[in-house]
Design a protein around this motif. Structure first.
Motif, PDB file in Angstrom:
ATOM      1  N   TRP A  32       4.219  -4.882  -8.791  1.00 17.91           N
ATOM      2  CA  TRP A  32       4.394  -4.085  -7.487  1.00 17.91           C
ATOM      3  C   TRP A  32       4.080  -4.811  -6.180  1.00 17.91           C
ATOM      4  CZ3 TRP A  32       2.758   1.769  -8.613  1.00 17.91           C
ATOM      5  CH2 TRP A  32       3.270   1.955  -9.844  1.00 17.91           C
ATOM      6  N   ASP A  33       4.692  -4.571  -5.331  1.00 19.63           N
ATOM      7  CA  ASP A  33       4.369  -5.234  -3.818  1.00 19.63           C
ATOM      8  C   ASP A  33       3.500  -3.893  -3.475  1.00 19.63           C
ATOM      9  OD1 ASP A  33       7.341  -6.850  -2.848  1.00 19.63           O
ATOM     10  OD2 ASP A  33       5.922  -7.352  -4.283  1.00 19.63           O
ATOM     11  N   SER A  35       0.696  -2.601  -0.038  1.00 17.62           N
ATOM     12  CA  SER A  35       0.294  -2.721   1.081  1.00 17.62           C
ATOM     13  C   SER A  35      -0.500  -1.716   1.787  1.00 17.62           C
ATOM     14  CB  SER A  35       1.498  -2.990   2.250  1.00 17.62           C
ATOM     15  OG  SER A  35       2.544  -1.942   2.226  1.00 17.62           O
ATOM     16  N   ALA A  50      -0.825  -6.949   3.093  1.00 18.43           N
ATOM     17  CA  ALA A  50       0.047  -6.790   2.044  1.00 18.43           C
ATOM     18  C   ALA A  50      -0.195  -7.637   1.045  1.00 18.43           C
ATOM     19  CB  ALA A  50       1.444  -6.912   2.271  1.00 18.43           C
ATOM     20  N   ARG A  52       1.631  -9.070  -2.501  1.00 18.69           N
ATOM     21  CA  ARG A  52       3.091  -8.905  -2.768  1.00 18.69           C
ATOM     22  C   ARG A  52       3.228  -9.977  -3.677  1.00 18.69           C
ATOM     23  NH1 ARG A  52       4.136  -8.080   2.757  1.00 18.69           N
ATOM     24  NH2 ARG A  52       5.278  -6.050   3.098  1.00 18.69           N
ATOM     25  N   ALA A  53       3.984  -9.238  -5.256  1.00 19.64           N
ATOM     26  CA  ALA A  53       3.917 -10.152  -6.233  1.00 19.64           C
ATOM     27  C   ALA A  53       4.549 -11.660  -6.147  1.00 19.64           C
ATOM     28  CB  ALA A  53       4.915  -9.535  -7.477  1.00 19.64           C
ATOM     29  N   ARG A  54       5.427 -11.806  -5.261  1.00 16.54           N
ATOM     30  CA  ARG A  54       6.031 -13.163  -5.062  1.00 16.54           C
ATOM     31  C   ARG A  54       5.559 -13.776  -3.654  1.00 16.54           C
ATOM     32  NH1 ARG A  54      12.434 -12.685  -7.374  1.00 16.54           N
ATOM     33  NH2 ARG A  54      11.769 -11.983  -9.718  1.00 16.54           N
ATOM     34  N   SER A  97       3.455   1.488  -1.812  1.00 13.49           N
ATOM     35  CA  SER A  97       4.191   0.609  -2.871  1.00 13.49           C
ATOM     36  C   SER A  97       5.551   0.593  -2.784  1.00 13.49           C
ATOM     37  CB  SER A  97       3.899   1.648  -4.499  1.00 13.49           C
ATOM     38  OG  SER A  97       4.816   0.903  -5.297  1.00 13.49           O
ATOM     39  N   ASN A  98       6.179  -0.816  -2.793  1.00 12.08           N
ATOM     40  CA  ASN A  98       7.573  -0.832  -2.903  1.00 12.08           C
ATOM     41  C   ASN A  98       8.256  -0.100  -4.107  1.00 12.08           C
ATOM     42  OD1 ASN A  98       6.670  -2.525  -4.939  1.00 12.08           O
ATOM     43  ND2 ASN A  98       8.563  -3.648  -4.841  1.00 12.08           N
TER      44      ASN A  98
END
Length: 113
Positions: A32-33, A35, A50, A52-54, A97-98
């Motif tokens: 999950w991303d 923030s 934030a 973020r996974a990537r 959460s995104n």
């Protein structure tokens, strides 16, 4: 349905520290991303940090060097360590959460002498 629950807000003097936590329900949290955002009355919610996974970790210029975002994937938790807090940091802080475009209920942070 994703549920986010924040905790850790409170009243602190200028120069003090607080650590916010956000616990998420759901699976595969590590992907999950997440923030942290804050909002003051009459203003739009703004992202302050934030993870973020990537894309990795990002900070707003107003908090860079003072705030640190981190996560414990085993506990489905994201943290915001806030150091050297200033009165302008006073706001309601929300995690997001995104996955599910989910928001927590918010936690109040007040910085005042």
């Amino acid at each position: 349905q994703v549920r986010l629950v924040e905790s850790g807000g409170g009243l602190v003097q200028p120069g003090g520290s607080l650590r916010l936590s956000c616990v998420a329900s759901g699976n595969r949290f590590s992907f999950w991303d997440m923030s942290w955002h804050r909002q003051t009355p009459g203003n739009q919610r703004e992202e302050v940090a934030a993870i973020r996974a990537r894309a990795g970790i990002t900070y707003d210029d107003s908090v860079r060097g003072r705030f640190t975002i981190s996560r414990d994937n085993a506990k489905n938790t994201v943290f915001l360590q806030m150091n050297n807090l200033q009165p302008e940091d006073t706001a309601v802080y929300f995690c997001h959460s995104n996955v599910g475009d989910a928001w927590g209920q918010g936690t109040q942070v007040t910085v005042s002498s």
